[in-house]
Design an enzyme around this catalytic site. Structure first.
Site, PDB file in Angstrom:
ATOM      1  N   TYR A 144     -35.225  23.039 -37.351  1.00  0.00           N
ATOM      2  CA  TYR A 144     -35.562  23.541 -38.685  1.00  0.00           C
ATOM      3  C   TYR A 144     -35.458  22.383 -39.657  1.00  0.00           C
ATOM      4  O   TYR A 144     -34.482  21.626 -39.627  1.00  0.00           O
ATOM      5  CB  TYR A 144     -34.608  24.659 -39.092  1.00  0.00           C
ATOM      6  CG  TYR A 144     -34.791  25.165 -40.505  1.00  0.00           C
ATOM      7  CD1 TYR A 144     -33.839  24.903 -41.493  1.00  0.00           C
ATOM      8  CD2 TYR A 144     -35.916  25.903 -40.863  1.00  0.00           C
ATOM      9  CE1 TYR A 144     -34.002  25.368 -42.789  1.00  0.00           C
ATOM     10  CE2 TYR A 144     -36.086  26.387 -42.166  1.00  0.00           C
ATOM     11  CZ  TYR A 144     -35.127  26.106 -43.123  1.00  0.00           C
ATOM     12  OH  TYR A 144     -35.296  26.570 -44.403  1.00  0.00           O
ATOM     13  N   ASP A 238     -34.267  13.771 -39.051  1.00  0.00           N
ATOM     14  CA  ASP A 238     -33.823  14.700 -40.091  1.00  0.00           C
ATOM     15  C   ASP A 238     -32.306  14.866 -39.939  1.00  0.00           C
ATOM     16  O   ASP A 238     -31.836  15.600 -39.071  1.00  0.00           O
ATOM     17  CB  ASP A 238     -34.539  16.049 -39.941  1.00  0.00           C
ATOM     18  CG  ASP A 238     -34.062  17.037 -40.998  1.00  0.00           C
ATOM     19  OD1 ASP A 238     -34.631  18.153 -41.075  1.00  0.00           O
ATOM     20  OD2 ASP A 238     -33.118  16.710 -41.739  1.00  0.00           O
ATOM     21  N   LYS A 266     -27.017  18.054 -48.096  1.00  0.00           N
ATOM     22  CA  LYS A 266     -25.679  18.612 -47.862  1.00  0.00           C
ATOM     23  C   LYS A 266     -24.544  17.660 -48.270  1.00  0.00           C
ATOM     24  O   LYS A 266     -24.267  17.533 -49.465  1.00  0.00           O
ATOM     25  CB  LYS A 266     -25.573  19.057 -46.392  1.00  0.00           C
ATOM     26  CG  LYS A 266     -26.604  20.163 -46.029  1.00  0.00           C
ATOM     27  CD  LYS A 266     -26.507  20.596 -44.598  1.00  0.00           C
ATOM     28  CE  LYS A 266     -27.683  21.418 -44.167  1.00  0.00           C
ATOM     29  NZ  LYS A 266     -27.554  22.855 -44.459  1.00  0.00           N
TER      30      LYS A 266
HETATM   31  P1  KE4 Z   1     -32.237  22.899 -47.675  1.00  0.00           P
HETATM   32  O1  KE4 Z   1     -33.621  22.986 -48.292  1.00  0.00           O
HETATM   33  O2  KE4 Z   1     -31.713  24.234 -47.215  1.00  0.00           O
HETATM   34  O3  KE4 Z   1     -31.251  22.121 -48.560  1.00  0.00           O
HETATM   35  O4  KE4 Z   1     -32.355  21.964 -46.347  1.00  0.00           O
HETATM   36  C1  KE4 Z   1     -33.275  22.333 -45.347  1.00  0.00           C
HETATM   37  C2  KE4 Z   1     -32.820  21.715 -44.039  1.00  0.00           C
HETATM   38  C3  KE4 Z   1     -33.488  20.601 -43.556  1.00  0.00           C
HETATM   39  N1  KE4 Z   1     -33.122  20.013 -42.396  1.00  0.00           N
HETATM   40  C4  KE4 Z   1     -32.066  20.484 -41.675  1.00  0.00           C
HETATM   41  C5  KE4 Z   1     -31.690  19.806 -40.395  1.00  0.00           C
HETATM   42  C6  KE4 Z   1     -31.342  21.620 -42.131  1.00  0.00           C
HETATM   43  O5  KE4 Z   1     -30.300  22.077 -41.400  1.00  0.00           O
HETATM   44  C7  KE4 Z   1     -31.718  22.250 -43.333  1.00  0.00           C
HETATM   45  C8  KE4 Z   1     -31.014  23.473 -43.866  1.00  0.00           C
HETATM   46  N2  KE4 Z   1     -29.993  24.020 -43.051  1.00  0.00           N
HETATM   47  C9  KE4 Z   1     -29.770  25.451 -43.190  1.00  0.00           C
HETATM   48  C10 KE4 Z   1     -28.630  25.818 -42.229  1.00  0.00           C
HETATM   49  N3  KE4 Z   1     -29.080  25.885 -40.911  1.00  0.00           N
HETATM   50  C11 KE4 Z   1     -29.476  25.838 -44.595  1.00  0.00           C
HETATM   51  C12 KE4 Z   1     -28.904  27.237 -44.762  1.00  0.00           C
HETATM   52  C13 KE4 Z   1     -29.906  28.159 -45.405  1.00  0.00           C
HETATM   53  O6  KE4 Z   1     -31.106  28.107 -45.058  1.00  0.00           O
HETATM   54  O7  KE4 Z   1     -29.455  28.954 -46.263  1.00  0.00           O
END
Ligand code: KE4
Length: 428
Positions: A144, A238, A266
């Site tokens: 993801y 990523d 994060k």
């Molecule tokens: P955000 O747009 O949520 O800040 O980041 C997206 C993203 C991109 N790349 C990786 C490897 C990620 O894990 C994420 C976001 N992680 C999720 C948790 N698995 C965020 C939690 C959520 O979607 O509320």
């Protein structure tokens, strides 16, 4: 535990916010229960609106490596807000944080800050396409990278699967340039290059955290690196999740593989909204206003978020020995869960790198998303609920990752394993 106030809050929220949450995973749908509403956090703990306290193994999905209300980060934010919240103009703290990150990563000679991981990845892919002058991208099933259109794809039919939209609202035209490969399977990547001479980049979570915890095999990453070099495709790591979580240098501190671009999020915001993407100068200099590839953001490099991120990173650099402690705790926790599950005939696959850990309710090893999907998600849901009722807050999906923070003590690890032993006894 009583949850009446959370239930009331959830009902009110659902009237004005879709699903009652601002991000779907928070709705607890994959564990079949209602979310708890949080009042606050302190150190290793979350407190909900009913006054219940939980050990927090989610830490806002990764950012809070020093736990809740870390004094250093709090002080930096309070000091920063006294000069103003946002200017929409350059500040020196952006340069300082950029210098710090560039000094830590061989792959990152320049970096741009944005406000989320999604924005970082979306921008990195556009830049890679602009730099390579090609249109297709390769991602891996189960990884993801945020919710930008060309990444909301699922495997289509056929051997080499060009993506088809995984969500309504995403036109097929926006996913037809996305090819899907299988994690840890270099043959599936070679097949993509056989089927497209127009691949601009490959994006991967080098330590996958969004199909559950699935680290890449080093041999696979090295072969991926070689293929990208051979075919002049940009290799994007990523590290939004694994960055500063797997080690001080994320997966790049674990594997001897150097990507062409890296995305962050994060931890680099210390809990405030920050994403970033960086890479070699020849790629980054293609970015507006220096180059033709457009990208922008009102709150990009927000000074308050920058000070929070700087405080977080400076503390990690100063206390880098913590990563050994994180890993010891993560391994002790997951081994303890595995042994406790074993006592009740429940198979568990476990893994831990740095402060990241995961476990699958599965009798077989999990190397990719298809493997992960064979896990017993019902058993996971029962485990999650049982632990929650005992005051332990795990990620509310089998396909997520857990985190250790500096405030999680050995005693807390022991208490968690003891509670799990009772839960496994109940749910087996
Ligand atoms: P955000 O747009 O949520 O800040 O980041 C997206 C993203 C991109 N790349 C990786 C490897 C990620 O894990 C994420 C976001 N992680 C999720 C948790 N698995 C965020 C939690 C959520 O979607 O509320």
């Amino acid at each position: 535990m009583k949850h009446t106030k959370s239930q009331k809050a959830f009902q009110e929220a659902q009237k004005v916010i879709p699903g009652g949450v601002d991000s779907p995973v928070r709705a607890f749908k994959s564990v079949g229960s209602d979310p708890i509403f949080i009042k606050g956090g302190k150190g290793a703990y979350l407190m909900d609106v009913d006054g219940n306290r939980y050990v927090d193994f989610v830490q806002s999905w990764g950012p809070l490596i020093f736990g809740h209300c870390d004094k250093t980060i709090e002080k930096a934010v309070i000091k920063a807000v006294k000069d103003g919240l946002s200017f929409g103009a350059p500040t020196k703290i952006e340069t300082k944080l950029a210098e710090k990150i560039c000094a830590m990563f061989e792959a990152v000679e320049k970096i741009r800050f944005v406000s989320s991981g999604t924005e970082a990845v979306m921008s990195a892919i556009r830049l890679a396409r602009g730099y390579a002058g090609k249109n297709d991208i390769v991602k891996f099933k189960g990884c993801y990278h945020g919710h930008s259109d060309s990444l909301l794809v699922q495997a289509g039919s056929g051997a080499v699967t060009f993506g088809t939209p995984s969500s309504p609202g995403v036109p097929a035209d926006l996913t037809k340039h996305t090819l899907l490969a299988t994690y840890n399977d270099i043959k599936s990547v070679k097949a993509c290059f056989e089927n497209s001479k127009d691949i601009a980049c490959i994006i991967i979570e080098p330590i996958a955290g969004n199909m559950g915890f699935v680290p890449a095999d080093e041999k696979f990453l090295k072969e991926l690196r070689a293929l990208c070099t051979k075919h002049k495709a940009v290799l994007i790591f990523d590290e939004v999740m694994s960055g500063f979580r797997a080690s001080l240098k994320g997966a790049q501190g674990v594997y001897d593989v150097v990507p062409d671009m890296v995305t962050f999020g994060k931890v680099i915001g210390g809990g405030m909204p920050v994403g970033a993407f960086g890479g070699k100068k020849e790629i980054m200099n293609m970015l507006s206003p220096e180059g033709p590839v457009y990208q922008a953001g009102t709150l990009s490099g927000n000074p308050v978020a920058m000070y929070a991120g700087m405080a977080s990173l400076e503390k990690l650099i100063k206390h880098s020995f913590l990563y050994e402690e994180f890993e010891e705790k993560a391994k002790r926790l997951t081994q303890g869960l595995k042994d406790a599950a074993q006592e009740h005939g429940i198979p568990l696959q476990i893994g831990a790198i740095g402060s990241m850990f995961g476990f699958f309710f599965n009798a077989n090893p999990v190397k990719n998303f298809d493997d992960a999907l064979t896990s017993d998600t019902n058993m996971f849901a029962k485990f999650h609920q049982g632990m929650l009722e005992r005051g332990f807050y795990f990620a509310c999906s089998q396909f997520e990752t857990g985190f250790i923070c500096s405030e999680i003590s050995d005693d807390i690890i022991d208490e968690t394993i003891e509670a799990a032993r009772k839960v496994f006894k109940e749910i087996k």
